[in-house]
Design an enzyme around this catalytic site. Structure first.
Site, PDB file in Angstrom:
ATOM      1  N   LYS A 185      40.593  40.365  38.706  1.00 45.63           N
ATOM      2  CA  LYS A 185      39.944  41.678  38.653  1.00 45.63           C
ATOM      3  C   LYS A 185      39.154  41.994  39.927  1.00 45.63           C
ATOM      4  CE  LYS A 185      39.242  40.693  33.748  1.00 45.63           C
ATOM      5  NZ  LYS A 185      39.383  39.223  33.859  1.00 45.63           N
TER       6      LYS A 185
ATOM      7  N   TYR B 271      34.019  35.760  38.057  1.00 45.74           N
ATOM      8  CA  TYR B 271      33.886  34.495  37.345  1.00 45.74           C
ATOM      9  C   TYR B 271      33.676  33.318  38.292  1.00 45.74           C
ATOM     10  CZ  TYR B 271      36.114  37.189  33.551  1.00 45.74           C
ATOM     11  OH  TYR B 271      36.442  38.129  32.612  1.00 45.74           O
TER      12      TYR B 271
ATOM     13  N   HIS C 270      37.419  45.963  37.138  1.00 48.36           N
ATOM     14  CA  HIS C 270      36.612  45.266  36.143  1.00 48.36           C
ATOM     15  C   HIS C 270      35.731  46.210  35.320  1.00 48.36           C
ATOM     16  CE1 HIS C 270      35.033  40.907  35.521  1.00 48.36           C
ATOM     17  NE2 HIS C 270      34.851  41.604  34.420  1.00 48.36           N
TER      18      HIS C 270
ATOM     19  N   ASP D   9      43.741  34.604  32.403  1.00 49.11           N
ATOM     20  CA  ASP D   9      42.868  35.704  32.816  1.00 49.11           C
ATOM     21  C   ASP D   9      41.643  35.176  33.548  1.00 49.11           C
ATOM     22  OD1 ASP D   9      42.141  38.797  32.164  1.00 49.11           O
ATOM     23  OD2 ASP D   9      40.340  37.544  32.080  1.00 49.11           O
TER      24      ASP D   9
END
Length: 440
Positions: A203, A174, A236, A169
């Site tokens: 996402k 990120y 998200h 994931d």
């Protein structure tokens, strides 16, 4: 326990080369590996495809295992008319070949040791999958990568894939999609996994809620990951942020206030549906949505979300949202499943509670393993993050036990209703799509 196996027929190879016994007995496929010392290592397994014995045998695809066997060679002759010939070049550059029977007659038995030794040596753990509402399958346990960057994240992911993690994931936010893609490329090139063995999740970030920007955002993630498709693409958060450029992920004004947008998450979701039709993503889903928002998507979508990824751990167990989602055939993915442990402060409290410690002692597990097993037992898919090799191995070793109903009730009692991820920067602005104003 005794299992009957046919004799292996070996092709040309050196004494130190690897060779395999690969047969099907009564619908159960069995692979054994003969090493130079005539020791046999093998697995009995069912249907799910995974890597077999990756630390030695990169390049050979096996199937999921739950029992590992070790024995001396001692099988009787095989009566067979069909032979499979296999060859490869090993990581050391040796040319290896062997032949495997596809059908057989007389067989003999061999003794074995248990999977405990295999797991103790840090070998691959097999993770079962859950079938989603679009017919695809997702491993019920994965690796979260939030705050995993650069070399630390790369090394963690390398080890994770080697020991059995297949559900990875990540997210555009990120800022580690390139590192994730780098490791995926390495492991595929080394023969540790095939692309189809992996389940990659990323996402759509909040600055791309404009439906006109959704395709562009997905293309950026595909390019970062170096993939032809994404297994699961999530929205998200239901609240959009103002788009300034690709680098301003948390756009703020001069006063430091987060700048939000008013794009309807439903329009954003409809743009995500087009990605499935284009073949860029296999499945789509949502993240941090409440029950009313989920129902609104379901009432207006062509393609149902397969999962809702939310904060979920024993301290905030989401039992009502889990039941709500189950009724609608949506799986809950649990992020922050251990509630960001801080041993120095003995937080979260549930990891240090005497009742939790007693359950852990019963199963010879850690409190963290009990918490993760609990999340699986109540029907979620936990995705803990760790960069520590020992904890990566510990976290995934939760498939050799199951909590009782009474033990689940004990862990239920740790629920406080308090989030560790309240999204306060958005909450403060009372946005119409802020999801956490409702109980679930």
């Amino acid at each position: 326990m005794v299992i009957a196996l046919p004799q292996l027929i070996i092709g040309s190879m050196s004494s130190s080369s690897a060779c395999f016994r690969d047969v099907t007995v009564g619908g159960v496929r069995i692979i054994q590996r003969l090493h130079g010392n005539s020791r046999v290592l093998g697995r009995q397994f069912g249907d799910s495809c995974h890597r077999f014995y990756p630390s030695f045998d990169r390049g050979y695809t096996g199937v999921s295992a739950d029992t590992v066997k070790a024995s001396t060679l001692g099988c009787s002759a095989l009566t067979s008319s069909k032979i499979r010939h296999i060859s490869r070049t090993s990581s050391a550059g040796r040319s290896e070949s062997w032949s495997v029977p596809l059908s057989f007659g007389s067989v003999c038995s061999s003794s074995f040791s248990t999977a405990t030794e295999h797991r103790r040596r840090g070998k691959m753990v097999v993770v079962p999958s859950v079938k989603l509402n679009d017919g695809s399958e997702m491993p019920v346990f994965g690796l979260g990568t939030y705050l995993s960057k650069e070399n630390e994240g790369v090394e963690a992911l390398r080890h994770a894939i080697d020991i059995g993690y297949r559900h990875i994931d990540t997210a555009f936010f990120y800022q580690n999609e390139k590192e994730v893609g780098q490791v995926i490329k390495e492991k595929i090139a080394a023969g540790v996994v095939k692309r189809e063995d992996l389940y990659i999740v990323t996402k759509l970030w909040n600055i791309y809620h404009d439906p006109a920007k959704v395709e562009e955002a997905c293309k950026k993630s595909l390019d970062n990951l170096g993939l032809d498709y994404i297994d699961l693409y999530l929205m998200h958060f239901p609240v959009g942020y103002k788009f300034i450029d690709d680098n301003h992920l948390l756009p703020k004004d001069e006063a430091g206030t987060l700048q939000l947008s008013d794009y309807d998450y439903l329009d954003t979701y409809k743009a995500m549906e087009k990605l499935v039709k284009k073949g860029w993503v296999k499945s789509i889903g949502i993240s941090n949505f409440n029950s009313e928002q989920t129902d609104r998507v379901l009432q207006n979508c062509e393609i149902k979300p397969v999962t809702n990824q939310v904060e979920c751990h024993p301290g905030f167990n989401q039992k009502k949202l889990i039941e709500f989602s189950k009724q609608r055939d949506i799986v809950i993915t649990a992020y922050s499943p251990l509630a960001r442990p801080n041993p120095a402060e003995k937080k979260p409290a549930f990891l240090f509670d005497e009742k939790m410690l007693a359950i852990a002692e019963k199963y010879k597990k850690t409190p963290s393993q009990i918490a993760l097993r609990y999340l699986i037992d109540i029907g979620t898919v936990p995705i803990p993050k760790s960069a520590n090799k020992k904890r990566l191995e510990e976290n995934i070793n939760i498939f050799d036990f199951k909590l009782t109903e009474d033990e689940i009730k004990v862990v239920d009692s740790f629920h406080t209703g308090e989030r560790i991820n309240p999204f306060n920067l958005v909450k403060a602005q009372n946005h119409k799509y802020f999801p956490f104003a409702l109980e679930f």
